[in-house]
Design a protein around this motif. Structure first.
Motif, mmCIF file in Angstrom:
data_model
loop_
_atom_site.group_PDB
_atom_site.id
_atom_site.type_symbol
_atom_site.label_atom_id
_atom_site.label_comp_id
_atom_site.label_asym_id
_atom_site.label_seq_id
_atom_site.Cartn_x
_atom_site.Cartn_y
_atom_site.Cartn_z
ATOM 1 N N GLU A 30 -4.313 7.623 -9.640
ATOM 2 C CA GLU A 30 -4.341 7.327 -8.252
ATOM 3 C C GLU A 30 -5.701 7.781 -7.507
ATOM 4 O OE1 GLU A 30 -2.808 4.933 -6.646
ATOM 5 O OE2 GLU A 30 -1.238 4.789 -7.987
ATOM 6 N N ALA A 33 -8.430 5.760 -8.848
ATOM 7 C CA ALA A 33 -8.652 4.561 -8.006
ATOM 8 C C ALA A 33 -9.018 4.719 -6.655
ATOM 9 C CB ALA A 33 -7.221 3.939 -8.191
ATOM 10 N N ALA A 37 -12.127 2.844 -5.018
ATOM 11 C CA ALA A 37 -12.020 2.246 -3.789
ATOM 12 C C ALA A 37 -13.070 2.649 -2.811
ATOM 13 C CB ALA A 37 -10.642 2.242 -3.277
ATOM 14 N N ARG A 85 -16.632 -3.392 -7.732
ATOM 15 C CA ARG A 85 -15.611 -4.290 -7.771
ATOM 16 C C ARG A 85 -15.017 -4.589 -9.331
ATOM 17 N NH1 ARG A 85 -15.680 -10.398 -5.311
ATOM 18 N NH2 ARG A 85 -16.742 -10.668 -7.457
ATOM 19 N N LEU A 88 -13.306 -1.392 -10.424
ATOM 20 C CA LEU A 88 -11.990 -1.241 -9.661
ATOM 21 C C LEU A 88 -10.964 -2.399 -10.445
ATOM 22 C CD1 LEU A 88 -10.207 0.101 -7.493
ATOM 23 C CD2 LEU A 88 -10.932 -1.733 -6.011
ATOM 24 N N VAL A 89 -11.458 -3.263 -10.476
ATOM 25 C CA VAL A 89 -10.497 -4.403 -11.197
ATOM 26 C C VAL A 89 -10.245 -4.169 -12.880
ATOM 27 C CG1 VAL A 89 -10.481 -6.841 -11.856
ATOM 28 C CG2 VAL A 89 -11.220 -6.474 -9.810
ATOM 29 N N ASP A 90 -11.052 -3.604 -13.321
ATOM 30 C CA ASP A 90 -10.834 -2.892 -14.537
ATOM 31 C C ASP A 90 -9.885 -1.791 -14.876
ATOM 32 O OD1 ASP A 90 -12.553 -5.158 -15.516
ATOM 33 O OD2 ASP A 90 -14.390 -3.938 -15.931
ATOM 34 N N GLU A 92 -7.377 -1.279 -12.765
ATOM 35 C CA GLU A 92 -6.197 -1.636 -12.275
ATOM 36 C C GLU A 92 -5.005 -1.762 -13.430
ATOM 37 O OE1 GLU A 92 -3.408 -2.326 -9.457
ATOM 38 O OE2 GLU A 92 -5.641 -1.905 -9.016
ATOM 39 N N THR A 94 -5.010 0.422 -16.009
ATOM 40 C CA THR A 94 -4.660 1.783 -16.372
ATOM 41 C C THR A 94 -3.689 2.081 -15.184
ATOM 42 O OG1 THR A 94 -6.742 2.111 -17.138
ATOM 43 C CG2 THR A 94 -5.691 3.946 -16.596
ATOM 44 N N ARG A 95 -3.756 1.985 -13.629
ATOM 45 C CA ARG A 95 -3.002 2.338 -12.866
ATOM 46 C C ARG A 95 -1.695 1.717 -12.933
ATOM 47 N NH1 ARG A 95 -4.913 1.887 -6.700
ATOM 48 N NH2 ARG A 95 -4.734 -0.298 -7.160
ATOM 49 N N THR A 96 -1.567 0.427 -13.306
ATOM 50 C CA THR A 96 -0.219 -0.123 -13.486
ATOM 51 C C THR A 96 0.467 0.327 -14.742
ATOM 52 O OG1 THR A 96 -1.252 -2.275 -12.520
ATOM 53 C CG2 THR A 96 0.724 -2.483 -13.934
ATOM 54 N N ARG A 99 2.049 3.720 -13.601
ATOM 55 C CA ARG A 99 3.190 3.503 -12.690
ATOM 56 C C ARG A 99 4.319 2.990 -13.636
ATOM 57 N NH1 ARG A 99 0.723 0.271 -7.519
ATOM 58 N NH2 ARG A 99 -0.637 1.749 -6.735
#
Length: 340
Positions: A30, A33, A37, A85, A88-90, A92, A94-96, A99
């Protein structure tokens, strides 16, 4: 049951440790991320500012060279915004994934906690049922012994009257003989019957069962105290691990923030150092650096200084740097691979 409870608590402690480790990893993800962002917002702000300045200079009718440089800066800002951008999209997935890992670990811990509660409830119900059965058996035994004692007491009380009736009857004794049973001996026989081992044996059995039950209760209390001490020890270990993980997470977040905040400052400092150097020496040093780092340093320089440095560079290197500034995402601007 005791071994099962100990294993369950041990597995639960391990699952809780895995959950804390997954939460720490999620915190790091996070933080990364948030950094991406923030970078995207910064590039968007710079792009909007460059477009606004380009529009104002176009309306004012500025010089064509200045407009070309401004348009080049806008294109470079757009390329940086697209890169931020895409990063950040790539990032995402990893963050998912982080979680999802936290969700799985939390589900495992909750499942084990529910299993522990169910086992504890079953154990309590079993103990209560066993105690209730023991109390019922004890009550039935007492009732049976009480009925037997009443029956024997009635027999003992009726026996003197029957003996007296036999003693007073004319057929009970011979001529000139003594009666078979005298009236004065019957109360002593009844007292002896009441004080005999038959009546005291039931009381002794009841007392023995009460003492055995008290011993069993003391043993169960000792086992419960041992289990509680073991649970407290495991909880203390888990709390210490959680505190250590929290400290590590805070330290990692601090380092990430410090690194992200110092990265731009270091590039600005390096650009300032190369700006005060002679253009030829700066060009030679920048030619030996990584292409992306050299481009970042040149972009932080002033226009006159960067123009002098590019003019002092070798033509192929200067062309490669210029193309990378204009098209940072074009694979054709990548430097050729070095032979090994």
């Amino acid at each position: 049951m005791r071994r099962f409870v100990f294993r369950l608590e041990r597995v639960l402690g391990i699952r809780r440790f895995e959950l804390e480790r997954a939460r720490l990893a999620l915190a790091q993800v996070e933080a990364e991320a948030s950094r991406l962002a923030a970078r995207l917002d910064e590039t968007a702000r710079r792009l909007d500012e460059g477009r606004r300045l380009l529009d104002e200079e176009t309306v004012r009718g500025a010089d064509g060279a200045l407009l070309a440089l401004r348009a080049q800066a806008v294109r470079a800002g757009r390329a940086q915004w697209l890169a931020a951008r895409m990063a950040l999209v790539d990032f995402e997935p990893t963050r998912t994934k982080a979680r999802e890992q936290v969700r799985r670990c939390r589900a495992r811990v909750e499942s084990l906690e529910r299993l522990r509660e169910q086992r504890a409830a079953r154990h309590r119900h079993a103990m209560l049922a066993a105690e209730q059965a023991e109390l019922e058996e004890l009550a039935i035994a007492r009732f049976a012994r009480g009925g037997l004692m009443v029956l024997l007491l009635c027999v003992g009380l009726v026996a003197p009257f029957e003996a007296g009736a036999q003693a007073t009857s004319p057929t009970a004794a011979g001529a000139g003989g003594a009666p078979a049973v005298e009236r004065g001996e019957l109360p002593d026989a009844t007292a002896a019957l009441l004080a005999g081992p038959g009546f005291s044996k039931g009381v002794d059995l009841i007392l023995a069962e009460v003492r055995a039950r008290e011993t069993d209760l003391v043993r169960r209390e000792l086992e419960l105290s041992e289990r509680e001490s073991a649970i407290r020890e495991l909880e203390g270990m888990v709390s210490e691990r959680a505190a250590e993980l929290e400290r590590i997470r805070a330290e990692v977040e601090t380092r990430i923030l410090a690194w992200s905040s110092q990265g731009g400052d270091r590039i600005d400092q390096l650009a300032g150092v190369y700006s005060v150097m002679p253009p030829g020496e700066a060009a030679d040093l920048l030619s030996k650096l990584d292409l992306d780092l050299a481009v970042s340093v040149i972009q932080r320089m002033k226009k006159k200084v960067s123009a002098a440095v590019l003019a002092a560079m070798k033509p192929d290197r200067a062309l490669l740097v210029s193309r990378r500034i204009l098209q940072p995402l074009d694979p054709a601007t990548d430097p050729p691979a070095r032979p090994y």
